[in-house]
Design an enzyme around this catalytic site. Structure first.
Site, PDB file in Angstrom:
ATOM      1  N   TYR A  56     -11.353  -6.282  -5.315  1.00 22.01           N
ATOM      2  CA  TYR A  56     -10.910  -7.645  -5.032  1.00 22.01           C
ATOM      3  C   TYR A  56     -10.962  -7.888  -3.538  1.00 22.01           C
ATOM      4  O   TYR A  56     -11.228  -6.972  -2.747  1.00 22.01           O
ATOM      5  CB  TYR A  56      -9.477  -7.852  -5.541  1.00 22.01           C
ATOM      6  CG  TYR A  56      -8.501  -6.830  -4.997  1.00 22.01           C
ATOM      7  CD1 TYR A  56      -7.868  -7.022  -3.769  1.00 22.01           C
ATOM      8  CD2 TYR A  56      -8.245  -5.642  -5.689  1.00 22.01           C
ATOM      9  CE1 TYR A  56      -7.009  -6.062  -3.252  1.00 22.01           C
ATOM     10  CE2 TYR A  56      -7.395  -4.683  -5.173  1.00 22.01           C
ATOM     11  CZ  TYR A  56      -6.779  -4.896  -3.955  1.00 22.01           C
ATOM     12  OH  TYR A  56      -5.938  -3.948  -3.437  1.00 22.01           O
ATOM     13  N   SER A  89      -4.066  -4.889   5.491  1.00 23.76           N
ATOM     14  CA  SER A  89      -3.164  -4.134   6.368  1.00 23.76           C
ATOM     15  C   SER A  89      -3.825  -2.952   7.063  1.00 23.76           C
ATOM     16  O   SER A  89      -3.286  -2.448   8.052  1.00 23.76           O
ATOM     17  CB  SER A  89      -1.927  -3.669   5.596  1.00 23.76           C
ATOM     18  OG  SER A  89      -2.231  -2.630   4.701  1.00 23.76           O
ATOM     19  N   THR A 122      -0.549  -2.772   1.285  1.00 19.72           N
ATOM     20  CA  THR A 122       0.093  -1.474   1.048  1.00 19.72           C
ATOM     21  C   THR A 122      -0.458  -0.341   1.909  1.00 19.72           C
ATOM     22  O   THR A 122       0.201   0.691   2.067  1.00 19.72           O
ATOM     23  CB  THR A 122      -0.016  -1.069  -0.433  1.00 19.72           C
ATOM     24  OG1 THR A 122      -1.398  -1.013  -0.807  1.00 19.72           O
ATOM     25  CG2 THR A 122       0.722  -2.056  -1.315  1.00 19.72           C
ATOM     26  N   GLU A 316       5.874  28.905  13.155  1.00 19.83           N
ATOM     27  CA  GLU A 316       4.417  28.826  13.211  1.00 19.83           C
ATOM     28  C   GLU A 316       3.893  28.792  14.647  1.00 19.83           C
ATOM     29  O   GLU A 316       2.908  29.437  14.974  1.00 19.83           O
ATOM     30  CB  GLU A 316       3.876  27.603  12.450  1.00 19.83           C
ATOM     31  CG  GLU A 316       4.152  27.601  10.966  1.00 19.83           C
ATOM     32  CD  GLU A 316       3.372  28.654  10.213  1.00 19.83           C
ATOM     33  OE1 GLU A 316       2.406  29.191  10.784  1.00 19.83           O
ATOM     34  OE2 GLU A 316       3.740  28.968   9.077  1.00 19.83           O
TER      35      GLU A 316
END
Length: 359
Positions: A56, A89, A122, A316
């Site tokens: 879309y 976005s 989103t 680490e």
């Protein structure tokens, strides 16, 4: 007698008029007043047919049509809309964040605004929500919402998501909880939530769980945000005109320092290392990051792990020795947002580390 009766009436009328001027939302119609700021995205998208749920064009439907498409909004609030942007976005920039944040802050200061909803694509919704959570100084509900399917698709989720967002923004019990995200009937804190799936409607997840749910327009809460936000923040959108340039480099097998060096040469003041596991750094990359830190570039270790990456300081890598910062449980994209804001206030790595632990 007439004079004695009239004076209290006049005084009470003046008081009522004053209160009405100060709190027009409470006196006009009895409903909370919610402003919807539209920025585009899938929730404003349109497909060629009802079968197109993933194919879309985003950012096509204006805010007035979004509101008109959900007439039930009038049952929970007096709603009006503003079109701030009309973009997908993934194209959101730092300037867009600042423009949006300043508009939200201005609206939040108005006595005739009880809550604010932001419709958003989103792809970077989680970044905008976290940015607003950091820089807004308001306890009024601010809710960011999107959809995974355009409104033209079968089983489109935008209508219900928007209705839920307005219901949360209008709810008194949503005040003071920071910037929220409502998707798929769930209420998340803008700090924690991330897009975890790119097709399903239950795409947004928080590693530590949602704050609550919305069912038929009613909010149900199960926990509260633990980190600093909004009214408790040391940052202020009204004092921000520019964000610090920060980039993200991805850790992987056979990694090289090429991207890190390029970002630094391009002007990055911090590089977020999206590391494997506990923010691990390849032995081939460590010397380059040490050199960049020596030139003033902040090195921030985050984890690329989805759904709960958690970086422990001095595990680490010897962060104290190298003067590096760890992102705590923030994913790389949210670590970029915090660094971009924090570096406008300090260049001190110890201060940055404090901010990453508190926000």
């Amino acid at each position: 007698m007439t004079r004695l009766l009239t004076r209290p009436f006049v005084l009470s009328s003046i008081l009522a008029a004053s209160l009405a001027a100060a709190f027009p939302a409470a006196y006009a119609d009895g409903k909370p007043h919610v402003v919807i700021l539209a920025t585009g995205g899938t929730i404003a998208g349109a497909g060629a047919s009802v079968a197109n749920s993933a194919t879309y064009q985003a950012a096509k439907v204006p805010v007035d049509k979004l509101i008109a498409g959900v007439p039930e909004l009038a049952n929970v609030a007096e709603v009006r809309g503003e079109q701030v942007f009309q973009i997908a976005s993934e194209s959101f920039t730092n300037d867009n964040l600042l423009t949006l944040g300043k508009r939200v802050a201005a609206l939040a200061r108005q006595p005739d605004v009880d809550g604010i909803v932001i419709t958003h694509g989103t792809d970077t919704l989680e970044e905008t929500a976290y940015f607003l959570n950091l820089v807004l100084k308001t306890d009024k509900p601010v809710v960011v919402v999107g959809s995974m399917r355009p409104g033209t698709a079968m089983s489109a989720d935008g209508m219900l998501n928007l209705y839920n967002a307005v219901a949360v923004a209008a709810a008194k019990d949503a005040a003071g909880k920071g910037v929220l995200v409502t998707m798929n009937d769930e209420i998340h804190t803008g700090r924690d939530v991330s897009k975890a799936v790119n097709i399903k409607t239950e795409a947004f997840k928080s590693p530590w769980g949602p704050l609550g749910m919305i069912v038929e327009g009613k909010t149900y809460w199960f926990r509260a945000p633990a980190k600093r936000h909004t009214t408790g923040t040391e940052f202020d959108i009204d004092k921000l005109d520019k964000l610090a340039p920060v980039d993200i480099a991805y850790g992987y097998g056979n990694a090289t320092p090429t991207a890190y060096k390029a970002f630094a040469e391009g002007g990055a003041r911090a590089v977020i290392h999206a590391g494997t596991g506990n923010g691990s750094v390849s032995s081939a990359v460590v010397p380059a990051l040490q050199a960049l830190r020596g030139k003033g570039v902040q090195i921030i270790r985050s984890s690329r792990v989805v759904g709960g990456g958690f970086v422990l300081r001095n595990a680490e890598q010897p962060d104290d020795k190298y003067d590096w910062v760890v992102a705590h449980d923030l994913n790389p994209q949210k670590a970029r947002i915090l660094a971009a804001v924090a570096l406008t206030k300090t260049q001190d790595s110890k201060e940055l580390q404090r901010m990453f632990m508190e926000y």
